[in-house]
Enzyme design. Structure first.
Site, short mmCIF file in Angstrom:
data_model
loop_
_atom_site.label_atom_id
_atom_site.label_comp_id
_atom_site.label_asym_id
_atom_site.label_seq_id
_atom_site.Cartn_x
_atom_site.Cartn_y
_atom_site.Cartn_z
N SER A 58 -32.88 -17.42 84.78
CA SER A 58 -31.83 -18.27 84.23
C SER A 58 -31.19 -19.02 85.37
O SER A 58 -31.04 -18.46 86.47
CB SER A 58 -30.75 -17.44 83.52
OG SER A 58 -31.15 -17.10 82.22
N GLU A 110 -19.36 -33.78 86.18
CA GLU A 110 -19.09 -33.91 84.74
C GLU A 110 -20.28 -33.53 83.87
O GLU A 110 -20.32 -33.89 82.70
CB GLU A 110 -18.64 -35.34 84.38
CG GLU A 110 -17.48 -35.83 85.20
CD GLU A 110 -17.13 -37.28 84.92
OE1 GLU A 110 -17.33 -37.73 83.80
OE2 GLU A 110 -16.62 -37.95 85.84
N SER A 111 -21.27 -32.86 84.43
CA SER A 111 -22.54 -32.67 83.73
C SER A 111 -23.22 -31.41 84.26
O SER A 111 -22.73 -30.78 85.18
CB SER A 111 -23.45 -33.88 83.98
OG SER A 111 -22.76 -35.10 83.75
N HIS A 167 -33.60 -21.53 81.00
CA HIS A 167 -33.91 -20.11 80.79
C HIS A 167 -35.42 -20.06 80.58
O HIS A 167 -35.95 -20.84 79.77
CB HIS A 167 -33.17 -19.57 79.56
CG HIS A 167 -31.68 -19.77 79.64
ND1 HIS A 167 -30.86 -19.01 80.44
CD2 HIS A 167 -30.86 -20.67 79.04
CE1 HIS A 167 -29.61 -19.43 80.32
NE2 HIS A 167 -29.58 -20.45 79.48
N CYS A 217 -23.03 -37.06 81.65
CA CYS A 217 -21.96 -37.88 81.10
C CYS A 217 -22.04 -39.28 81.66
O CYS A 217 -22.39 -39.47 82.83
CB CYS A 217 -20.60 -37.27 81.44
SG CYS A 217 -20.34 -35.75 80.52
#
Lengths: 136, 136
Positions: A55, A62-63, A68, A83
């Protein structure tokens, strides 16, 4: 401020299990993908879970990118959330799928943060991709 | 190994901007939500972006919670991704929306990692929720 974000939800099949099972290789791959997509990297965190999956998250401005993996199934659940209109999220996804040697990908692009009166909504489009790999 | 995961994509509107603008409060909130949902927490990372939003991720076993906030718009883009059938992701979302005092939420639940011959796909269902808040 623009709340619009582009979120790609990817189910990647037929991937190289040696890459999927290595936290270091998965981290390198997602960090490289963020650079390919012109995203500014803040931090990353990757770990192995039992018995052999990985993982991980790369935090960008912002992103984020997250993954996984299930090496036994040659499967990875990948997210790329970006974003604003800057950056090239599809380039990041293409880079990752190529490096994983994925044979098939099911992708949903979600346009997030669409203002609708006092609420926010999202809009989705889904497609499949098949990659013809020469057998090695 | 079971590749099935439940991924909730939430657009939360009408939220308390004081909470949305505080990395510490957002971290506390998402960490508490993970506990409410019986998720084992690995790590978390939150930061403020210019001028006043917060981005953050809580990494849980094989899964994650992430958020990006726009306090000026009272808007948060929330993700809860939980692998397997353990845990209570909807409880986590309800806790977060309540603590944010959200008035409206647009939610898509994506069932991820559905095996379909040699590939993987996902299935989606979307709904809206409106919360009647007493004005304070």
């Amino acid at each position: 401020m623009n709340t619009i974000g582009y979120h790609y939800i990817v189910e990647a099949a037929g991937c190289d299990p040696a890459v999927l099972g290595s936290p270091d290789r998965m981290r390198d791959l997602l960090v490289q993908a963020a650079k390919v997509a012109d995203m500014g990297i803040r931090t990353s965190y990757f770990y192995r879970f039992s018995p052999s999956g990985v993982s991980g998250v790369v935090i960008i401005s912002e992103s984020h990118l997250s993954v996984h993996t299930w090496p036994e199934q040659r499967y990875a659940a990948l997210d790329v959330f970006l974003c604003g209109e800057e950056g090239k999220p599809e380039a990041a996804i293409r880079f990752i799928l190529n490096e994983l040697a994925s044979t098939d990908a099911h992708v949903t692009e979600i346009k997030r943060g669409i203002q609708d009166e006092d609420a926010y909504t999202h809009a989705m489009v889904t497609w499949d991709e098949t990659f013809n790999k020469s057998s090695t």
